[in-house]
Design a protein around this motif. Structure first.
Motif, short mmCIF file in Angstrom:
data_model
loop_
_atom_site.label_atom_id
_atom_site.label_comp_id
_atom_site.label_asym_id
_atom_site.label_seq_id
_atom_site.Cartn_x
_atom_site.Cartn_y
_atom_site.Cartn_z
N MET A 1 0.76 -0.98 -0.27
CA MET A 1 -0.34 0.34 0.09
C MET A 1 0.68 1.29 -0.59
N LEU A 2 2.06 1.26 1.04
CA LEU A 2 3.01 2.11 0.59
C LEU A 2 3.61 2.63 -0.52
N THR A 3 3.58 1.37 -1.07
CA THR A 3 4.20 1.75 -3.01
C THR A 3 3.29 2.47 -4.00
N ILE A 4 2.26 1.96 -3.48
CA ILE A 4 1.08 2.84 -4.92
C ILE A 4 0.92 4.12 -3.98
N GLY A 5 1.11 4.14 -2.58
CA GLY A 5 0.89 5.47 -2.43
C GLY A 5 2.01 6.64 -2.36
N ALA A 6 3.03 5.97 -2.57
CA ALA A 6 4.10 6.40 -2.95
C ALA A 6 4.23 6.75 -4.53
N TYR A 7 3.72 6.22 -5.45
CA TYR A 7 3.09 6.19 -6.74
C TYR A 7 2.91 7.30 -7.36
N VAL A 8 1.37 7.56 -6.99
CA VAL A 8 0.77 8.10 -6.74
C VAL A 8 1.04 9.60 -6.56
N GLY A 9 1.19 9.72 -5.40
CA GLY A 9 2.47 11.00 -4.70
C GLY A 9 3.32 11.71 -5.46
N ALA A 10 4.00 10.85 -5.97
CA ALA A 10 5.18 10.70 -7.40
C ALA A 10 4.64 11.29 -8.39
N ALA A 11 3.69 11.28 -8.82
CA ALA A 11 3.22 11.53 -9.57
C ALA A 11 2.20 12.29 -10.50
N ILE A 12 1.52 12.78 -9.17
CA ILE A 12 1.32 14.26 -8.91
C ILE A 12 2.09 15.12 -8.68
N GLU B 1 10.04 0.40 -1.25
CA GLU B 1 10.57 -0.43 -0.98
C GLU B 1 11.08 -1.75 -2.63
N SER B 2 12.08 -1.30 -2.89
CA SER B 2 12.85 -1.90 -3.71
C SER B 2 14.53 -2.33 -3.52
N GLU B 3 15.02 -2.76 -3.76
CA GLU B 3 16.47 -2.97 -3.46
C GLU B 3 17.03 -2.34 -5.04
N ALA B 4 16.50 -2.04 -6.18
CA ALA B 4 17.01 -1.45 -7.21
C ALA B 4 16.59 0.19 -7.21
N ALA B 5 16.85 1.10 -7.53
CA ALA B 5 16.44 2.32 -8.02
C ALA B 5 15.82 2.41 -9.10
N GLY B 6 16.26 1.52 -10.13
CA GLY B 6 16.24 1.24 -11.96
C GLY B 6 14.87 0.63 -11.85
N ARG B 7 14.44 -0.26 -11.32
CA ARG B 7 13.26 -1.29 -10.58
C ARG B 7 11.93 -0.32 -10.44
N PHE C 1 12.40 3.27 -10.87
CA PHE C 1 11.91 3.64 -11.83
C PHE C 1 10.80 3.16 -12.99
N ALA C 2 11.63 2.28 -13.35
CA ALA C 2 11.33 1.92 -14.48
C ALA C 2 9.41 1.36 -14.12
N ALA C 3 9.25 0.77 -12.55
CA ALA C 3 8.25 1.03 -12.57
C ALA C 3 6.81 1.95 -12.12
N TYR C 4 7.56 2.80 -11.83
CA TYR C 4 6.84 3.70 -11.50
C TYR C 4 6.52 4.74 -12.92
N THR D 1 3.40 -2.14 -15.73
CA THR D 1 4.46 -2.14 -15.19
C THR D 1 3.99 -2.51 -13.14
N GLY D 2 2.80 -3.26 -13.69
CA GLY D 2 2.71 -4.76 -13.12
C GLY D 2 3.54 -5.78 -12.71
N ILE D 3 3.38 -6.02 -14.69
CA ILE D 3 4.19 -6.97 -14.50
C ILE D 3 5.51 -6.87 -13.68
N ILE D 4 6.44 -5.57 -13.53
CA ILE D 4 7.98 -5.51 -12.88
C ILE D 4 7.56 -5.07 -12.18
N LEU D 5 6.53 -5.17 -10.57
CA LEU D 5 6.22 -4.80 -9.62
C LEU D 5 6.00 -6.19 -9.27
N PHE D 6 5.28 -7.05 -9.60
CA PHE D 6 4.85 -8.11 -9.26
C PHE D 6 5.26 -9.64 -9.69
N GLY D 7 6.51 -9.30 -11.15
CA GLY D 7 6.88 -10.68 -11.39
C GLY D 7 7.52 -11.62 -10.84
#
Length: 108
Positions: free
Chosen positions: A1-12, A52-58, A60-63, A98-104
């Motif tokens: 849930m934090l990830t979704i909130g962070a992504y939505v907030g970041a997009a805005i 929460e991610s070990e890789a910034a690139g992932r 950013f890609a999902a975002y 995005t879903g493939i990257i996040l949940f793969g």
């Protein structure tokens, strides 16, 4: 849930920040638009660090897919241009990515 909130907030925050510069440079608004635009872009960068991610690139890609959907919504809600079928289809494809990257299976 934090990830979704962070992504939505970041997009805005990113869209608002970029739009502030667009308004100044393309719409003839006051240079004072730069200050809140810059703060908004700083908030955007900070919000992505909350994912929460070990890789910034992932992260950013999902975002990217979230950003595209938010941009289409901005087009419609803030600028008054209704998205066409190609806008909606393209955004949907990006969200699938995005879903493939996040949940793969490679995501720890």
């Amino acid at each position: 849930m934090l990830t979704i909130g962070a992504y939505v907030g970041a997009a805005i925050a990113e869209i608002a920040g970029c739009f502030a510069f667009w308004a100044w440079l393309r719409l003839g608004k006051s240079p004072w638009w730069i200050a809140p635009g810059t703060l908004s872009l700083v908030a955007f960068a900070y919000l992505l660090t909350l994912v929460e991610s070990e890789a910034a690139g992932r992260t950013f890609a999902a975002y990217g897919g979230v950003y595209i959907v938010a941009s289409i919504l901005w087009l419609w809600l803030a600028e008054g241009h209704r998205p066409d079928q190609w806008d909606v289809t393209g955004a949907a494809v990006c969200l699938v990515g995005t879903g493939i990257i996040l949940f793969g299976p490679g995501v720890a």
